[in-house]
Structures are given as C-alpha cells and as structure tokens.
Design an enzyme around this catalytic site. Structure first.
Site, mmCIF file in Angstrom:
data_model
loop_
_atom_site.group_PDB
_atom_site.id
_atom_site.type_symbol
_atom_site.label_atom_id
_atom_site.label_comp_id
_atom_site.label_asym_id
_atom_site.label_seq_id
_atom_site.Cartn_x
_atom_site.Cartn_y
_atom_site.Cartn_z
ATOM 1 N N ILE A 362 67.323 68.473 -41.902
ATOM 2 C CA ILE A 362 67.374 69.009 -40.546
ATOM 3 C C ILE A 362 66.007 68.887 -39.882
ATOM 4 O O ILE A 362 64.982 68.809 -40.566
ATOM 5 C CB ILE A 362 67.860 70.487 -40.571
ATOM 6 C CG1 ILE A 362 68.108 71.028 -39.152
ATOM 7 C CG2 ILE A 362 66.890 71.378 -41.336
ATOM 8 C CD1 ILE A 362 68.840 72.370 -39.126
ATOM 9 N N CYS A 363 66.007 68.831 -38.548
ATOM 10 C CA CYS A 363 64.793 68.923 -37.740
ATOM 11 C C CYS A 363 63.904 67.687 -37.927
ATOM 12 O O CYS A 363 64.333 66.568 -37.670
ATOM 13 C CB CYS A 363 64.076 70.235 -38.066
ATOM 14 S SG CYS A 363 62.800 70.699 -36.870
ATOM 15 N N ALA A 364 62.671 67.850 -38.391
ATOM 16 C CA ALA A 364 61.762 66.707 -38.550
ATOM 17 C C ALA A 364 62.094 65.867 -39.783
ATOM 18 O O ALA A 364 61.736 64.683 -39.846
ATOM 19 C CB ALA A 364 60.319 67.211 -38.654
ATOM 20 N N TYR A 384 65.272 66.274 -35.039
ATOM 21 C CA TYR A 384 64.660 67.017 -33.943
ATOM 22 C C TYR A 384 64.566 66.084 -32.736
ATOM 23 O O TYR A 384 64.129 64.934 -32.867
ATOM 24 C CB TYR A 384 63.277 67.524 -34.360
ATOM 25 C CG TYR A 384 62.675 68.484 -33.365
ATOM 26 C CD1 TYR A 384 63.281 69.716 -33.133
ATOM 27 C CD2 TYR A 384 61.545 68.149 -32.642
ATOM 28 C CE1 TYR A 384 62.763 70.604 -32.199
ATOM 29 C CE2 TYR A 384 61.016 69.037 -31.706
ATOM 30 C CZ TYR A 384 61.637 70.256 -31.487
ATOM 31 O OH TYR A 384 61.131 71.123 -30.555
#
Length: 443
Positions: A362-364, A384
């Site tokens: 998830i995200c970066a 992200y």
C-alpha cells in the site's frame, strides 16, 4: 518590522587625519546609540518570534487494551497538522503497553511525569480494558477535569466517552456519542446521539475504529481551523463518503482460500506509515488470521513515519525460513525505501510471487519496493497518487484498491481500512468482511 539603524542618520565625529581610526574607540554618544540600536533590534526580533504561534500541545494516553487504530490514527493525524503530541502510558512504571489485538506500542512518557503539564487538547482512545483503566486512573481523571475547567478542548472515542468522560461527569448536559454497544452506559444526563462524530462546545466524541480518521481530522479543525484540516486530509486519500460500503477493482480473479487461519507476514521498519501498519495488523487479527509483525531493524522497536514507536513480534531474520500465505508491506516513504533496500525481504517476496502465493502493498511501497524489483511486471496496480508516475502500467491507478490475481495494492492511509477489508473478503468472503466493517463502525 525591521528596526532601521539609528547611527546612519547621525554625523560621525571626524578622526584626525593620519590617525588609524581603529586606534580610537567611538565617541560616548555614538556608543550609547549603537547599544540602543542593538537593544531595539533584539527586542524587535523577539517580538517577531513570539508572534509566530506556538505548536498546539496534545495528550493521548494509552493503556493495556487500548484500541491501537484509534490511538495511532489520532496521534499520526495530529502530528501531520504540526501538533506536539505526547503519548503517555497510564500503566504504572511501564512505558510499553499491550494494546488490543496483540499490537505493542511504546509511549513517549509515563502519565505521572506529565501530571502538571498544560495541553490544548486531551484525546482518549477507546478499546477495552483500556477505557476502564482510564476511568480508574486518578491522575488522568484529575488532569482531564482541570483541563475541562479551563475551557479547553477534550475528546474521546469508542468506549472511552461512556467509560471515562461519562463516569467523570464531563458529558452531563452535552450531546455525545460512543461505541454502539456502550450507548446504554452513557449517564442519563447525557444527550446520546448516533453521529459518527459529535461536537458539543469544547467536547468531541466519536464511535469506533472506522470513524477514527474523521474524528482526528475534526480535532485538527477544532485546534487549527478548516483550512489546516483540509490541508491534512487531502494527502491521506480519505474516503469521499464515510460510512458507505467498500469495494475493490478485481482483475484475473483467483481463489484466495488458504484455510481458516492464514499465516500473514507484515514487515515494518523505521519510517513505516503507522496508521497503515496498525490497521492492517489489527483488522486481519480481528478476522482470525495469524499475523506476524517482523522488524527490519536490528531491534524489535521501530520508529514509524510520525514517530509512533511500534514493537514487532520478531526480527525479519527469524522468519526468512518460514512460509507465509500472504506477505503485506505497509507504506510510508522511509519504510518503503527500507523494504526496497532489504535483499532478504525482496528475495522472500520474489519467491512468494514465483510460487503464485499472495502478496500486497500500500501507499509508497508498490512504487518504491515492488516496481523496481519487477514485482508488478504484467500486473495492474495502484499506489500513493503522487507516485503513480513511477508505475510502468498506470491504467488502474485511479482505483482505491486493486486486486490482480495473487497481488493486492492500495493508495494510502485513507484507503488502509478498505485494503484490509478487501483482503478479509478475498480470504474469508464478503460476509465476514462486512460483519467486521460494521463492528468497527466503518459502514
């Protein structure tokens, strides 16, 4: 305003010709004026320094049995706004607490050491028995009562409004909410409401883990104003509509049925995004998965991106020979970079992908850890939003959660609950995911 040096407006006494001026000290009048000028400049810079607002001070107590999502989300969001958040253990002599669902957190201080400190906001996370520990803690009760008497902002979520604030008489005559099964424990003097977040004067209350992000953003708004709240909320990729059902974009659908107790590895490192890690660990343990939290550092304690201190179950080296049904990487730029640099971890995930076992990020982390190591090759994914340009295939980036066969990816802190619930749905079915979402007051 800058002070103009007064000396420039005055004629300097002439130094006799042929005499080196450095051998003569300035005349008495000039010396006095130079001293006055320095004093004025100093007081002007001090005035300018004192006119910039001091950071808001916030107290978030934690105890054994505190709901970790509620604590960590509040701390993280308020620190994003620039608040100085003191995380204080109410457990006598113990800075480390065993929060709910086996999540271990280390406080910044013991509550007793902060008893005389002043705060702009005191916010109580929920969870049991954490909330009843708050209720029985005389130091905390006295601190909150004095704080409220001074007309300052105070807040609680989940079980804490009923168990602590209500018991202390601090909700009398106010509209307040709490966790649904604790509504009947609110004193009769309280106007109980079912809002996701309720503000009444200087008091803010909320319902549960699924409302914790909304609650935290409202605390930012109460402390700093609407503009700052929007500035903090934007980068977190929050849900456009709270309380509605969640979904995922699925391609190349395959069965994720790996049995009733899937073994899941969640690596964490310094710089890991604490909200994302905590939601993943907490929700999957609620779903009865066996979640192992492994530290990439040389010790179990890591300092996450917003300085929350999390304590892993094991060091990564101790799990490299184990086989996991699913490996999940939380985000946070520092954490994602640490994952990408760890040959041991990347080799483990590559073997996982090659064996067609489950993995996700998830995200970066999809962009920083997976993409450069070829772990998104031939796969649709998201990350992200500011990192979409690092993905070779951006065709499904707009989706908050993307499942492509044995891979799951998601966008950021505000999509972490949907990400975790999508994993529950794939492992155990939609019914269990919905049941959990309702339990957490997410839907």
């Amino acid at each position: 305003m800058a002070t103009r040096p007064l000396t420039t407006a005055l004629p300097l006494s002439k130094t006799p010709r042929g005499t080196p001026s450095s051998h003569h000290s300035p005349p008495p009048l000039l010396r006095r004026l130079q001293t006055l000028t320095r004093a004025l400049a100093s007081s002007s810079s001090q005035a300018m320094a004192s006119s910039s607002p001091a950071p808001k001070k916030v107290l978030v107590p934690i105890a054994n049995g505190t709901e970790p999502m509620e604590a960590v989300i509040t701390i993280d969001v308020l620190r994003r706004a620039g608040a100085h958040v003191a995380v204080a253990s109410v457990e006598p002599g113990a800075a480390t607490v065993a929060a709910s669902w086996g999540v271990k957190l280390a406080a910044d201080a013991l509550l007793a050491d902060l008893a005389d400190d002043e705060f702009d906001l005191i916010s109580l996370p929920g969870g049991m028995p954490g909330s009843s520990t708050f209720r029985d803690c005389k130091v905390l009760e006295n601190m909150v009562k004095k704080h409220v008497e001074k007309g300052k902002l105070y807040a609680a979520i989940c079980a804490a409004p009923a168990m602590a604030l209500g018991t202390w008489g601090l909700l009398n005559g106010l509209k307040a909410t709490c966790y649904p099964s604790f509504m009947d424990k609110l004193p009769s003097e309280v106007h109980a409401v079912e809002s996701r977040v309720q503000i009444d004067g200087k008091c803010v209350t909320s319902r549960g883990p699924g409302t914790a992000m909304e609650y935290s953003v409202i605390l930012v708004e109460q402390l700093y104003g609407k503009e700052k709240a929007n500035e903090v909320a934007g980068p977190m990729v929050m849900r456009p509509q709270h309380g509605v059902e969640f979904s995922m974009k699925e391609l190349n659908s395959t069965s994720w049925n790996v049995g009733e107790t899937p073994n899941i590895l969640v690596p964490i490192a310094n710089g890991t995004e604490e909200m994302e890690a905590t939601m993943i660990i907490d929700i999957l343990r609620r779903a009865k998965a066996n979640v192992v939290v492994a530290s990439l550092e040389d010790k179990l304690e890591i300092v996450a991106s917003r300085k929350v201190k999390m304590i892993a179950d094991v060091l990564l080296d101790n799990v490299l020979k184990e086989q996991y049904d699913l490996i999940l990487l939380p985000g946070g730029l520092g954490g994602a970079e640490a994952y990408a640099k760890s040959d041991k971890l990347m080799d483990l995930i590559k073997k996982q992908a090659e064996a067609n076992r489950l993995y996700g990020a998830i995200c970066a982390s999809p962009a920083i850890a997976f993409e450069p190591h070829g772990l998104l090759k031939g796969k649709k994914a998201t990350s992200y939003p500011a990192m979409w340009n690092k993905l070779a295939d951006q065709s499904e980036c707009d989706n908050r959660v993307v499942v492509d066969g044995n891979l799951i990816t998601s966008q950021g802190p505000g999509t972490s609950m949907e990400f975790s619930l999508a994993i529950v749905e794939k492992l155990f079915g939609r019914e269990r995911a919905l049941e959990l979402a309702k339990t957490m007051v997410f839907v």
